[in-house]
Design a protein around this motif. Structure first.
Motif, mmCIF file in Angstrom:
data_model
loop_
_atom_site.group_PDB
_atom_site.id
_atom_site.type_symbol
_atom_site.label_atom_id
_atom_site.label_comp_id
_atom_site.label_asym_id
_atom_site.label_seq_id
_atom_site.Cartn_x
_atom_site.Cartn_y
_atom_site.Cartn_z
ATOM 1 N N UNK A 71 19.250 -9.313 25.540
ATOM 2 C CA UNK A 71 19.971 -8.299 26.304
ATOM 3 C C UNK A 71 20.547 -7.192 25.420
ATOM 4 N N UNK A 72 20.753 -7.481 24.150
ATOM 5 C CA UNK A 72 21.329 -6.490 23.254
ATOM 6 C C UNK A 72 20.314 -5.581 22.599
ATOM 7 N N UNK A 73 19.105 -6.126 22.344
ATOM 8 C CA UNK A 73 18.080 -5.323 21.667
ATOM 9 C C UNK A 73 16.757 -5.273 22.427
ATOM 10 N N UNK A 74 16.622 -6.095 23.459
ATOM 11 C CA UNK A 74 15.374 -6.115 24.218
ATOM 12 C C UNK A 74 14.248 -6.806 23.474
ATOM 13 N N UNK A 75 14.607 -7.612 22.469
ATOM 14 C CA UNK A 75 13.596 -8.285 21.645
ATOM 15 C C UNK A 75 13.884 -9.779 21.567
ATOM 16 N N UNK A 76 12.889 -10.540 21.112
ATOM 17 C CA UNK A 76 13.039 -11.932 20.711
ATOM 18 C C UNK A 76 12.230 -12.108 19.437
ATOM 19 N N UNK A 77 12.844 -12.656 18.415
ATOM 20 C CA UNK A 77 12.218 -12.773 17.089
ATOM 21 C C UNK A 77 11.746 -11.415 16.579
ATOM 22 N N UNK A 78 12.410 -10.345 17.016
ATOM 23 C CA UNK A 78 12.061 -9.002 16.567
ATOM 24 C C UNK A 78 10.931 -8.347 17.344
ATOM 25 N N UNK A 79 10.326 -9.058 18.276
ATOM 26 C CA UNK A 79 9.242 -8.508 19.082
ATOM 27 C C UNK A 79 9.785 -8.005 20.421
ATOM 28 N N UNK A 80 9.338 -6.829 20.829
ATOM 29 C CA UNK A 80 9.779 -6.228 22.082
ATOM 30 C C UNK A 80 9.376 -7.116 23.249
ATOM 31 N N UNK A 118 11.261 -6.783 26.594
ATOM 32 C CA UNK A 118 11.501 -6.009 27.807
ATOM 33 C C UNK A 118 10.511 -4.846 27.837
ATOM 34 N N UNK A 119 9.722 -4.742 28.897
ATOM 35 C CA UNK A 119 8.675 -3.705 28.959
ATOM 36 C C UNK A 119 9.249 -2.283 28.938
ATOM 37 N N UNK A 120 8.461 -1.379 28.411
ATOM 38 C CA UNK A 120 8.864 0.032 28.339
ATOM 39 C C UNK A 120 9.125 0.607 29.730
ATOM 40 N N UNK A 121 8.434 0.082 30.735
ATOM 41 C CA UNK A 121 8.626 0.587 32.105
ATOM 42 C C UNK A 121 10.066 0.371 32.585
ATOM 43 N N UNK A 122 10.713 -0.689 32.118
ATOM 44 C CA UNK A 122 12.114 -0.925 32.470
ATOM 45 C C UNK A 122 12.995 0.188 31.911
ATOM 46 N N UNK A 123 12.715 0.533 30.642
ATOM 47 C CA UNK A 123 13.497 1.598 30.000
ATOM 48 C C UNK A 123 13.227 2.938 30.693
ATOM 49 N N UNK A 124 11.970 3.156 31.064
ATOM 50 C CA UNK A 124 11.618 4.397 31.766
ATOM 51 C C UNK A 124 12.331 4.493 33.113
ATOM 52 N N UNK A 125 12.589 3.321 33.725
ATOM 53 C CA UNK A 125 13.268 3.284 35.027
ATOM 54 C C UNK A 125 14.784 3.380 34.886
ATOM 55 N N UNK A 126 15.287 3.413 33.626
ATOM 56 C CA UNK A 126 16.729 3.583 33.425
ATOM 57 C C UNK A 126 17.443 2.411 32.783
ATOM 58 N N UNK A 127 16.727 1.322 32.481
ATOM 59 C CA UNK A 127 17.372 0.178 31.822
ATOM 60 C C UNK A 127 17.843 0.590 30.430
ATOM 61 N N UNK A 128 19.024 0.130 30.055
ATOM 62 C CA UNK A 128 19.578 0.405 28.727
ATOM 63 C C UNK A 128 20.021 -0.918 28.117
ATOM 64 N N UNK A 129 19.705 -1.127 26.821
ATOM 65 C CA UNK A 129 20.168 -2.334 26.134
ATOM 66 C C UNK A 129 21.696 -2.370 26.125
ATOM 67 N N UNK A 130 22.234 -3.561 26.275
ATOM 68 C CA UNK A 130 23.682 -3.741 26.296
ATOM 69 C C UNK A 130 24.197 -3.839 24.861
ATOM 70 N N UNK A 131 24.785 -2.772 24.358
ATOM 71 C CA UNK A 131 25.275 -2.736 22.983
ATOM 72 C C UNK A 131 26.366 -3.757 22.701
#
Length: 197
Positions: free
Chosen positions: A144-153, A155-168
């Motif tokens: 939820x903080x970086x959109x990754x697991x083991x450094x691999x993306x 969360x799909x880019x389409x989520x970010x395009x739709x307005x999803x933002x990582x929770x800092x």
């Protein structure tokens, strides 16, 4: 099953919280820390159990600390040799395993009174009980903080395009404390017998 659930070092005994805050921003260092503590706890339990009748009572804490410190040094050097990147991420926290309350607690409560094999198994159980909490916290913090697991993306880019933002906030230490608190709350809600009367 005791240390993994009913007598978990973090959710029931509330020990080892500091490292749960420090090393769980990413999944990989959390797994390495959990395994390191498990190995050190198992072998220190076994060694102290073997030596328990030869250790004078007035210096038992010093002997326990020397055994833990020696094992921490060995594990730290192995990490530097074979997993240098993770070793750098863990930085001083590997060395601080020496001060982890779980180790001293298990040495005093179990290894000083039981045989080596039982102490070894107790160390593995409590280490794994500690490790699985670290892994769960790190999973949610990295996802939820970086959109990754083991450094691999993940969360799909389409989520970010739709307005999803990582929770800092997820990558900040206070969020680790909040996640640990939620895990403790869920654990105690499921295990009604652990609730104080």
């Amino acid at each position: 099953m005791g240390p993994l659930s009913q007598d978990n070092p973090i959710t029931v005994q509330v020990l080892g919280i500091c490292s749960a805050l420090a090393v769980t921003a990413k999944l990989e260092p959390a797994i390495v820390m959990g395994l390191s503590v498990t190995i050190i706890l198992a072998f220190s339990n076994a060694i102290i159990s073997v030596l328990r009748n030869m250790i004078p009572n007035r210096i038992r804490i010093i002997v326990q600390l020397v055994v833990i410190a020696a094992l921490v040094t060995v594990v730290n050097e192995i990490l530097k040799a074979y997993a240098y990147d993770v070793s750098v991420q863990l930085s001083v926290y590997t060395g601080l395993i020496i001060t982890n309350c779980i180790l001293m607690g298990r040495l005093e409560a179990f290894a000083m009174a039981n045989k080596p094999w039982e102490s070894f198994v107790d160390g593995i159980g409590n280490g794994l009980g500690y490790a699985w909490i670290l892994v769960v916290v790190a999973f949610f913090r990295e996802l939820l903080g970086a959109g990754t697991l083991f450094g691999f993306k993940v969360i799909p880019q389409s989520f970010y395009d739709a307005g999803y933002v990582n929770n800092g906030l997820m990558v900040m230490p206070p969020m680790a404390l909040i996640l640990v608190a939620v895990i403790i709350w869920v654990h105690r809600s499921v295990n009604k017998d652990l609730q104080e009367k």
